[in-house]
Each structure stands twice: as structure tokens, then as C-alpha cells.
Design a protein around this motif. Structure first.
Motif, short mmCIF file in Angstrom:
data_model
loop_
_atom_site.label_atom_id
_atom_site.label_comp_id
_atom_site.label_asym_id
_atom_site.label_seq_id
_atom_site.Cartn_x
_atom_site.Cartn_y
_atom_site.Cartn_z
N ILE A 125 0.84 -1.20 0.00
CA ILE A 125 0.00 0.00 0.00
C ILE A 125 0.88 1.25 0.00
O ILE A 125 0.61 2.24 0.67
CB ILE A 125 -1.02 0.03 1.17
CG1 ILE A 125 -0.34 -0.21 2.52
CG2 ILE A 125 -2.10 -1.00 0.94
CD1 ILE A 125 -1.31 0.03 3.66
N GLY A 157 2.26 8.12 3.36
CA GLY A 157 1.58 9.42 3.31
C GLY A 157 1.60 10.05 4.68
O GLY A 157 2.64 10.24 5.28
N ASP A 158 0.43 10.32 5.22
CA ASP A 158 0.35 10.93 6.54
C ASP A 158 0.30 9.89 7.65
O ASP A 158 0.16 10.23 8.81
CB ASP A 158 -0.91 11.82 6.64
CG ASP A 158 -0.80 13.03 5.74
OD1 ASP A 158 -1.85 13.48 5.23
OD2 ASP A 158 0.32 13.52 5.55
N PHE A 159 0.35 8.60 7.27
CA PHE A 159 0.37 7.53 8.27
C PHE A 159 1.80 7.07 8.46
O PHE A 159 2.61 7.10 7.56
CB PHE A 159 -0.47 6.33 7.80
CG PHE A 159 -1.95 6.56 7.85
CD1 PHE A 159 -2.62 7.06 6.74
CD2 PHE A 159 -2.67 6.30 9.00
CE1 PHE A 159 -3.98 7.27 6.79
CE2 PHE A 159 -4.04 6.50 9.04
CZ PHE A 159 -4.69 7.00 7.93
N TYR A 164 -1.23 8.34 12.95
CA TYR A 164 -1.72 9.30 11.96
C TYR A 164 -1.19 10.67 12.36
O TYR A 164 -1.60 11.24 13.37
CB TYR A 164 -3.24 9.29 11.90
CG TYR A 164 -3.80 10.10 10.74
CD1 TYR A 164 -4.74 11.09 10.93
CD2 TYR A 164 -3.36 9.87 9.44
CE1 TYR A 164 -5.25 11.83 9.87
CE2 TYR A 164 -3.85 10.60 8.37
CZ TYR A 164 -4.79 11.58 8.59
OH TYR A 164 -5.28 12.30 7.53
N LEU A 165 -0.28 11.19 11.56
CA LEU A 165 0.49 12.36 11.96
C LEU A 165 -0.29 13.67 12.09
O LEU A 165 0.03 14.47 12.96
CB LEU A 165 1.67 12.54 11.01
CG LEU A 165 2.63 11.35 10.99
CD1 LEU A 165 3.62 11.46 9.86
CD2 LEU A 165 3.36 11.25 12.31
N PRO A 166 -1.29 13.95 11.23
CA PRO A 166 -1.89 15.29 11.34
C PRO A 166 -2.74 15.54 12.59
O PRO A 166 -3.01 16.70 12.90
CB PRO A 166 -2.76 15.41 10.09
CG PRO A 166 -2.24 14.41 9.15
CD PRO A 166 -1.73 13.29 9.99
N ILE A 167 -3.20 14.48 13.28
CA ILE A 167 -4.15 14.72 14.37
C ILE A 167 -3.58 14.25 15.70
O ILE A 167 -2.84 13.26 15.75
CB ILE A 167 -5.48 13.95 14.14
CG1 ILE A 167 -5.93 14.05 12.70
CG2 ILE A 167 -6.56 14.49 15.05
CD1 ILE A 167 -7.24 13.35 12.46
N LYS A 188 -11.30 12.65 17.43
CA LYS A 188 -11.45 13.15 16.07
C LYS A 188 -10.87 12.19 15.05
O LYS A 188 -11.23 12.20 13.87
CB LYS A 188 -10.75 14.51 15.93
CG LYS A 188 -11.39 15.64 16.68
CD LYS A 188 -12.40 16.35 15.83
CE LYS A 188 -13.12 17.53 16.45
NZ LYS A 188 -13.12 17.73 17.84
N GLN A 236 -12.62 7.74 13.30
CA GLN A 236 -13.13 7.21 12.02
C GLN A 236 -12.00 6.93 11.04
O GLN A 236 -12.01 5.93 10.32
CB GLN A 236 -14.08 8.23 11.40
CG GLN A 236 -15.53 7.90 11.64
CD GLN A 236 -16.42 8.97 11.06
OE1 GLN A 236 -16.61 9.99 11.69
NE2 GLN A 236 -16.92 8.74 9.88
N ILE A 237 -11.05 7.86 10.99
CA ILE A 237 -9.93 7.67 10.07
C ILE A 237 -9.17 6.40 10.42
O ILE A 237 -8.81 5.61 9.54
CB ILE A 237 -8.97 8.88 10.15
CG1 ILE A 237 -9.59 10.09 9.49
CG2 ILE A 237 -7.63 8.55 9.56
CD1 ILE A 237 -9.16 10.35 8.09
N ASP A 256 -11.07 3.37 9.47
CA ASP A 256 -10.99 3.17 8.03
C ASP A 256 -9.65 2.56 7.63
O ASP A 256 -9.58 1.65 6.80
CB ASP A 256 -11.16 4.54 7.33
CG ASP A 256 -12.32 4.54 6.38
OD1 ASP A 256 -12.19 5.12 5.31
OD2 ASP A 256 -13.34 3.92 6.73
N ILE A 301 -8.84 -0.97 5.73
CA ILE A 301 -8.04 -1.14 4.51
C ILE A 301 -6.89 -2.11 4.77
O ILE A 301 -6.58 -2.99 3.94
CB ILE A 301 -7.49 0.23 4.05
CG1 ILE A 301 -8.64 1.11 3.59
CG2 ILE A 301 -6.46 0.07 2.94
CD1 ILE A 301 -8.24 2.53 3.28
N GLU A 318 -8.06 -5.68 5.01
CA GLU A 318 -8.40 -6.18 3.66
C GLU A 318 -7.15 -6.62 2.93
O GLU A 318 -7.10 -7.67 2.29
CB GLU A 318 -9.04 -5.05 2.85
CG GLU A 318 -10.54 -4.97 2.94
CD GLU A 318 -11.05 -3.76 2.16
OE1 GLU A 318 -11.96 -3.08 2.66
OE2 GLU A 318 -10.51 -3.49 1.06
#
Lengths: 222, 409
Positions: A32, A119-121, A145-148, A153, A156-157, A160, A164, A167
Motif C-alpha cells: 500500500i 503518506g500521513d500515516f 496518523y500524523l496530522p491529528i 477526532k 473514524q480515520i 478506516d 483497509i 483487507e
């Protein structure tokens, strides 16, 4: 600081964890579009008190853990899971404990592996081995997850992403899956904003779960 | 030594003929007279020497009438020189060389009379070029002319830009602009920054809005905690100190709107958006950028870029939205932009209207992203006079999840 979820590998009943699974998981991360970003390591130690007085033995908790985390190299974190306590201390506390002869380490485990940037992960996949040994005791994964920084908040991300990830893993038909049992942070006095103490608590929980599943395996065998 | 007075090359013109002369003729005459004056002054100096010599000779004992005659002759020529100099000087004065009267008169074809400065220096370089027909002036004059032409053009084509010299004039210019905008569009109340911000707070109650002038924002950005900050408690204290210092400046009503250049929109734990206004105090946004609320440092400004992919994508998308609002919704550009920015409060929770997912792998950048695009075209911004004001719906999309043909974005 950015929030993270800590997962551990739960093998299917009747199977055990092995290094082949670790290799497959690493390949999934690259599938991924993960980019290798270096190595990581966490040292986790179970402490046992040194007694002068035998009478107090029964009151001492058995789950007193100390660990060093890579994102705070000059700090040391203690958890007492059953008492819902997490503490941040300076790295020199280990020296102090040794000099005071108050606690000594019972067993030390090392979590180490490779980290990937998606990416941001940020994904960290690693093996769990006792220190100075090579027997694989488990596989651990951190998803950050870097941005938060807010647990709420980001829920959900992260759900998700987990979907993924599961899967992608499922296509490889591995005998087990990654599990994350979210501890109740508020019981430890931790807020919504993520801190290294949250990581310490997650690791303590993961250790408890790993030990519990290992014990259930041995009890099944017996 | 003999001196032959040179004949004046042209008769001194009368008042009427002078006004009938073209400026180059005036310039030529003035130059002539200046050189005459210079010669006369030289003569006067020599005459003074001669007088002194005569006096010296007279003081010698064995002289008789020779020095007296000499003295008388010199005296006569000296008076003549002084008389001539007076008349030339008068002519020069009338033609504006000694003072600036000709310069002040119109219709001098842009030519400058040579100026005799109080210390005797003659600024005469311009002359030769002018007489040769070249549009010349001294370097200083050329620079002055160029600057004047430039500021005239600037004032003509960019009336909203400040002159920078006079704060009063720039304020009046921006006030004039604001008034003209309100004449053109009576339907909306979005004339001033205070109106826009108070309307925004009604529509998007979760947002925290702060305004700054440019320097204050730079200071605040540098103080923002970087995400690797070790001690969050210290940072909270710093921030509360900063906000205490700005007591009275943060509320929309109290802000001095003539200086506001930066509007910060903060959705705690979601994002921070920085909007820059140009000129300061107007309602014209000129740049917008998105950041994580944990980002800090001097790169956090309206033209900066976040370190995170998700906010970089949004910033790029916001640049296009801003251009759209400025081009097609000019009167409500700032309000539309701010409202559109507020639609991103659902950044990490709202699913894509096309594929129904939250995270999706972006093909172009090969990263997982939430829906970072929000519709900005064909959205009507309701005015406060509407009976049922509603937040327009800015639908969320992943970058790859819509096509321009079927769904205009």
C-alpha cells in the motif's frame, strides 16, 4: 503529538506466531505504497521489588512495567495496569532504582522492527523477543496518523485505515489477525490529546493480552 | 590687461516677446545670459585686483597721477561691469533661472531652466541635451520624472494600492472603496471585516476566529507548539499568556479593522487555516493555507505549506477556490472563502459523496487521503436578510472521485 494505535498479532487457535508472518506483513505495508523509513525499538521491563521485609510480599503488584519509547529518548515510563497508574520519569530513574536496590528487572522484552511511511500515516511493524534471545514471542504493529492529536477526532480515520489494512492482509491468508484492544484511557487519567503516556498504557495492555493468549495456548496444550 | 566687452548676442527680449518664445529659445537665451554673467563676474574679479593694484601704486611714494588715472579707469570699468551684471541678473531672474518661477509655470515642454544654486553652482547639464532636442535631464531629474510617471500610472490602474507615504490617504482610499462596494451590492452585509466575521460566527459556531496584523501573526506562528513539543503544559501556558496580551484584540467587535491582515480560523484538533488580506484592513483575501493544529513555526502563514499531505492537498485546492470566489463572487469573496473553509470541519469524518468512503488511495500522490476537496462552484451564499439562512452545502470529494464533465466542481 500524533496519535497512534498499537496492535498485536493474535494467531488463530492452534497456530503460533512465526517470522514468516512478519515478512508477509512487511510486504503488505509496501503493497500500500509504504516507504521504509528506518528502524524502531522499544524496551519493556517487568520489575520485581527487592524485599527486606517478607511480610509485604502479597501486596506488591505483579504488573509493574517500565519502558523506554523512541519518541522520548530521555524519558522512562512506568505503568501499573491494575492500579490504573502511568508515570513519566527521567531516563536516569533506572540508575536510581539500581543504586537504591529497590527494584530489579524480572524480564525484559524488546519490540523492534522497521517503520514505514504511508503518506500521513506511519506504520511500525516489529517482533517481540526477550532481550538477548531470538525466540519470537509475538508481532506488534503501531499505526500513527500524523496530522491529528485527538483520539476522538481520529477515530473514524483510524477505523478506516484498519479496515483497509485488514483487507490487504486478508489477501495473503495468514493464520491470524491484528487486534487492538483500546484501553480506557480516562481511567488512567489521560485526556483526549495523545501523549507518550497513552503509548505506555497501550503497550502495557498489549503485554497483558499477549501473556493472556500465551497462557491460554499453554493451558489448551496441557 | 585689456578687456573687450562682448556684445550681447541677442537683445534682451521684452515681456511680450518672451512669452511668445518657445521654451527652447528661452533655454538658449538663459544659457547665453548665464555665460555672460560668468564673464562679467570674472571681469569684476579682475577689476577688483586692478583697483587694489592702483591703490598699492598710489601708496608708493614716487608716483604722481598715474595711479589716480589708473584707479579712475578701473573704477569706471568696474561700475560698468557691475551695471551689466545687474541687468543680466535681472534678465536671468525674470526668466526663472535664479529662482524657480519658470519651473512652476506650465507649458515649459518638460524642459528645465538651469538653476543657479545658492552656493553658486549651476545645474546646467540638462541644457546641452535639451538644446540638442534630446529629452534629457540630469540623473536626479530623470529619476524624479520616472518616479512621478510611475506613481501616476500606479494611481490610475491600481487605485487600491496604498501610496505608502501618507497613511491618511491610504485609509481614505480604502474607505472610498468600501463605500463604492456597498453601493453596487445592497443585498449583502459583507462590507467590512467585522460584518463578515460576525456573520461567520453565526453560521459556523464551532470555529475560533482570530485576527492579526502581519507582524503579530509572525510572532504567534513562531510560538505555536511544534508537534514534537515535549511538554504540552508549558505550551498551554505560553498560549494563554499570548492570548492575555491580546485581550481586547481578539473579539470581532474590538479589532481595529484598518490594520488586520491575517485571519486565523481554528477548529481545535481538526485544522488551522490562515487567510491573508491584502491590503490590510480590506475584505480582499489573497492567500489561504491549511495546517494541522499541532504545527508551529515560521512556515505557518498564508503562503506556507504544511508538512502533512492532507493539508497540502487542501491548500492547493483552496488556491483554486479562492480564485473562483475572487473572480465570480467578488463582493462576497471573503465571506464565501471563510464559509467554505469552515466546511472542512468535517474533514476527518465526512465521507466522499461519490465513493462513500472516508480514506481512499490517491492515485497521483500515492497516499491515503480523506475527502480533501469541497465543492465551491455554483454555491450561493445567502445574505443575512434571508428568512431562512442556511449553511450552503459544500460537498466533499476525494481528488479522483469526481469528473469535470458530469459534476462541475
Amino acid at each position: 503529538m500524533p496519535l497512534k494505535w498499537v496492535f498485536y498479532w493474535k494467531p488463530n487457535p492452534g497456530t503460533t506466531v512465526n517470522s514468516q508472518i512478519l515478512a508477509e506483513v512487511s510486504q503488505c505495508a509496501e503493497a500500500i505504497n509504504g516507504i521504509k523509513d528506518g528502524r524502531w525499538k522499544v524496551n519493556l521491563t517487568y520489575y520485581k521489588p527487592i524485599f527486606r521485609d517478607q511480610a509485604a510480599v502479597s501486596e506488591i503488584p505483579r504488573d509493574f512495567i517500565g519502558m523506554s519509547l523512541p519518541e522520548r529518548p530521555n524519558k522512562f515510563y512506568f505503568t501499573l495496569k491494575n492500579h490504573r497508574i502511568v508515570v513519566e520519569a527521567d531516563l536516569s530513574i533506572q540508575n536510581i532504582m539500581e543504586k537504591l536496590q529497590s527494584y530489579r528487572s524480572r524480564v525484559t522484552l524488546v519490540f523492534e522492527g522497521v517503520q514505514y511511511k504511508l503518506g500521513d500515516f506511519q506504520l511500525r511493524v516489529g517482533k517481540v523477543v526477550p532481550s538477548h534471545q531470538e525466540t519470537l514471542r509475538g508481532i506488534v504493529m503501531e499505526v500513527e496518523y500524523l496530522p491529528i492529536s485527538s483520539m476522538e477526532k481520529s477515530r473514524q480515520i483510524m477505523d478506516d485505515f484498519t479496515g483497509i489494512w485488514q483487507e490487504t492482509l486478508a489477501k495473503r491468508s495468514l493464520p491470524g489477525q491484528f487486534v487492538c484492544t483500546e484501553p480506557n484511557f480516562s481511567e488512567f487519567g489521560l485526556a483526549d490529546n495523545y501523549t507518550p503516556q497513552h503509548t505506555a498504557v497501550q503497550y502495557a495492555t498489549v503485554m497483558a493480552d499477549l501473556i493472556a493468549s500465551a497462557q491460554s495456548v499453554t493451558s489448551v496444550r496441557n | 590687461m585689456q578687456y573687450q566687452p562682448l556684445p550681447v548676442s541677442s537683445p534682451p527680449p521684452s515681456g511680450e516677446s518672451r512669452t511668445a518664445e518657445a521654451p527652447p529659445m528661452q533655454v538658449a537665451l538663459a544659457m547665453d545670459r548665464l555665460s555672460q554673467a560668468a564673464r562679467l563676474i570674472a571681469d569684476i574679479r579682475i577689476g577688483a585686483d586692478s583697483l587694489l593694484e592702483a591703490l598699492f601704486m598710489a601708496s608708493q611714494p614716487h608716483q604722481s597721477t598715474k595711479p589716480l588715472q589708473f584707479f579712475a579707469k578701473e573704477d569706471a570699468s568696474m561700475r560698468q561691469h557691475l551695471q551689466d551684471l545687474r541687468s543680466v541678473g535681472k534678465q536671468l531672474e525674470e526668466s526663472g533661472v535664479i529662482n524657480e518661477s519658470l519651473r512652476a509655470r506650465s507649458n515649459s515642454w518638460g524642459l528645465h531652466m538651469p538653476l543657479v544654486c545658492p552656493d553658486g553652482a549651476v545645474v546646467a547639464y540638462a541644457w546641452k541635451r535639451q538644446l540638442a532636442g534630446q529629452a534629457g535631464a540630469s540623473a536626479v531629474d530623470r529619476a524624479r520624472l520616472a518616479f512621478k510617471a510611475f506613481t501616476d500610472q500606479k494611481r490610475r490602474f491600481f487605485p487600491h494600492l496604498e501610496d505608502g507615504v501618507n497613511g491618511q490617504s491610504s485609509e481614505s482610499v480604502s474607505k472610498r472603496r468600501r463605500v463604492s462596494v456597498s453601493h453596487e451590492d445592497d443585498a449583502t452585509d459583507y462590507r467590512t471585516l467585522s460584518d463578515v466575521l460576525s456573520q461567520l460566527e453565526k453560521e459556523a459556531p464551532n470555529v475560533k476566529v482570530f485576527t492579526y496584523d502581519r507582524l503579530d501573526w509572525l510572532k504567534r506562528a513562531a510560538l505555536l507548539p511544534a508537534s514534537s513539543n515535549e511538554n504540552p503544559m508549558e505550551v498551554v501556558k505560553e498560549q494563554s499568556l499570548l492570548s492575555l496580551n491580546r485581550l481586547g484584540c481578539d473579539t470581532v467587535g474590538a479589532v481595529s479593522t484598518t490594520e488586520v491582515a491575517i485571519v486565523e480560523l481554528l477548529f481545535p484538533s481538526v485544522f488551522r487555516a490562515i487567510v491573508s488580506l491584502h491590503p490590510a484592513g480590506s475584505t480582499d483575501p489573497d492567500a489561504v493555507a491549511f495546517f494541522s493544529p499541532d504545527e508551529g513555526g515560521s512556515y505557518v502563514h498564508a503562503r506556507g505549506r504544511s508538512v502533512h499531505n492532507v493539508f497540502r492537498h487542501i491548500t492547493d485546492h483552496a488556491a483554486m477556490a479562492l480564485q473562483y470566489f475572487l473572480g465570480f463572487k467578488t463582493h462576497t469573496a471573503l465571506y464565501s472563502t471563510l464559509l467554505w473553509i469552515c466546511s472542512y470541519q468535517t474533514l476527518f469524518t465526512e465521507i466522499c459523496s461519490e465513493c462513500g468512503r472516508l480514506l481512499s488511495m490517491d492515485k497521483q500522490s500515492a497516499v491515503l487521503l480523506p475527502p480533501v476537496h469541497r465543492l465551491y462552484k455554483n454555491i450561493s451564499v445567502s445574505s443575512s436578510k434571508d428568512q431562512h439562512p442556511h449553511l450552503p452545502s459544500f460537498q466533499a470529494y476525494h481528488p479522483g472521485c469526481y469528473s469535470e464533465e458530469t459534476k462541475p466542481l
